[in-house]
Motif scaffolding. Sequence first.
Motif, PDB file in Angstrom:
ATOM      1  N   VAL A   1       0.840  -1.257   0.196  1.00  0.00           N
ATOM      2  CA  VAL A   1       0.126  -0.001  -0.232  1.00  0.00           C
ATOM      3  C   VAL A   1       0.864   1.233  -0.198  1.00  0.00           C
ATOM      4  O   VAL A   1       1.916   1.359   0.516  1.00  0.00           O
ATOM      5  CB  VAL A   1      -0.870  -0.011   1.226  1.00  0.00           C
ATOM      6  N   GLU A   2       0.289   2.378  -0.530  1.00  0.00           N
ATOM      7  CA  GLU A   2       1.033   3.463  -0.533  1.00  0.00           C
ATOM      8  C   GLU A   2       0.332   4.468  -0.066  1.00  0.00           C
ATOM      9  O   GLU A   2      -1.085   4.684  -0.361  1.00  0.00           O
ATOM     10  CB  GLU A   2       1.543   3.993  -2.162  1.00  0.00           C
ATOM     11  N   ILE A   3       0.541   5.546   0.747  1.00  0.00           N
ATOM     12  CA  ILE A   3      -0.227   6.393   1.210  1.00  0.00           C
ATOM     13  C   ILE A   3       0.479   7.926   0.732  1.00  0.00           C
ATOM     14  O   ILE A   3       1.429   8.172   1.003  1.00  0.00           O
ATOM     15  CB  ILE A   3      -0.231   6.646   2.711  1.00  0.00           C
ATOM     16  N   ILE A   4      -0.460   8.526   0.023  1.00  0.00           N
ATOM     17  CA  ILE A   4       0.022  10.005  -0.438  1.00  0.00           C
ATOM     18  C   ILE A   4      -0.826  11.011   0.133  1.00  0.00           C
ATOM     19  O   ILE A   4      -1.837  11.020   0.072  1.00  0.00           O
ATOM     20  CB  ILE A   4      -0.124   9.971  -2.016  1.00  0.00           C
ATOM     21  N   VAL A   5       0.192  11.999   0.682  1.00  0.00           N
ATOM     22  CA  VAL A   5      -0.623  13.155   1.417  1.00  0.00           C
ATOM     23  C   VAL A   5      -0.073  14.380   0.561  1.00  0.00           C
ATOM     24  O   VAL A   5       0.898  14.457   0.086  1.00  0.00           O
ATOM     25  CB  VAL A   5      -0.015  13.045   2.798  1.00  0.00           C
TER      26      VAL A   5
ATOM     27  N   ILE B   1       2.945   4.482  11.226  1.00  0.00           N
ATOM     28  CA  ILE B   1       2.665   4.913  10.241  1.00  0.00           C
ATOM     29  C   ILE B   1       2.990   6.517   9.879  1.00  0.00           C
ATOM     30  O   ILE B   1       3.404   6.788   8.786  1.00  0.00           O
ATOM     31  CB  ILE B   1       1.222   4.329   9.502  1.00  0.00           C
ATOM     32  N   TRP B   2       2.297   7.228  10.742  1.00  0.00           N
ATOM     33  CA  TRP B   2       2.204   8.514  10.736  1.00  0.00           C
ATOM     34  C   TRP B   2       3.185   9.424  11.409  1.00  0.00           C
ATOM     35  O   TRP B   2       3.728   8.989  12.719  1.00  0.00           O
ATOM     36  CB  TRP B   2       0.925   8.928  10.950  1.00  0.00           C
ATOM     37  N   LYS B   3       3.771  10.437  11.066  1.00  0.00           N
ATOM     38  CA  LYS B   3       4.622  11.311  11.728  1.00  0.00           C
ATOM     39  C   LYS B   3       4.192  12.806  11.265  1.00  0.00           C
ATOM     40  O   LYS B   3       3.262  12.987  10.471  1.00  0.00           O
ATOM     41  CB  LYS B   3       6.015  11.128  11.379  1.00  0.00           C
ATOM     42  N   LYS B   4       4.629  13.676  12.030  1.00  0.00           N
ATOM     43  CA  LYS B   4       4.134  15.240  11.960  1.00  0.00           C
ATOM     44  C   LYS B   4       5.502  16.123  11.330  1.00  0.00           C
ATOM     45  O   LYS B   4       6.597  15.594  11.957  1.00  0.00           O
ATOM     46  CB  LYS B   4       3.682  15.886  13.242  1.00  0.00           C
TER      47      LYS B   4
ATOM     48  N   TYR C   1       5.180   7.750   6.829  1.00  0.00           N
ATOM     49  CA  TYR C   1       6.613   7.328   6.690  1.00  0.00           C
ATOM     50  C   TYR C   1       6.998   5.707   6.406  1.00  0.00           C
ATOM     51  O   TYR C   1       7.996   5.344   6.056  1.00  0.00           O
ATOM     52  CB  TYR C   1       7.508   8.044   7.612  1.00  0.00           C
ATOM     53  N   ASN C   2       5.964   5.091   6.973  1.00  0.00           N
ATOM     54  CA  ASN C   2       6.314   3.529   7.111  1.00  0.00           C
ATOM     55  C   ASN C   2       5.025   2.994   6.507  1.00  0.00           C
ATOM     56  O   ASN C   2       3.789   2.619   7.371  1.00  0.00           O
ATOM     57  CB  ASN C   2       6.274   3.062   8.427  1.00  0.00           C
TER      58      ASN C   2
END
Length: 75
Positions: free
Chosen positions: A3-7, A28-31, A40-41
């Motif tokens: 899976v890829e998460i694009i922000v 998975i998430w960082k600020k 990031y993961n």
Amino acid sequence: MAVEIIVDKEKCIGCGRCYDVCPKAPLIWKKDKDGKYYAYNFEYCHNCKFCAGRCPTKAILVKVVKPKNKNKGKG
């Protein structure tokens, strides 16, 4: 399943709803330094898409990435 998460950083307002709703958020998430969230993961993402559904600015796209077949065309 990969899976890829694009922000989209232009749309992200740093509200944290993606982080709050994600079952695996700390993995998975960082600020970033601007207070905006990024994935990031992707290893722990199981494609629930809660983050994308909760984002008020529609800044998140979660997509399944097909693994590259190293043996394609051989054989």
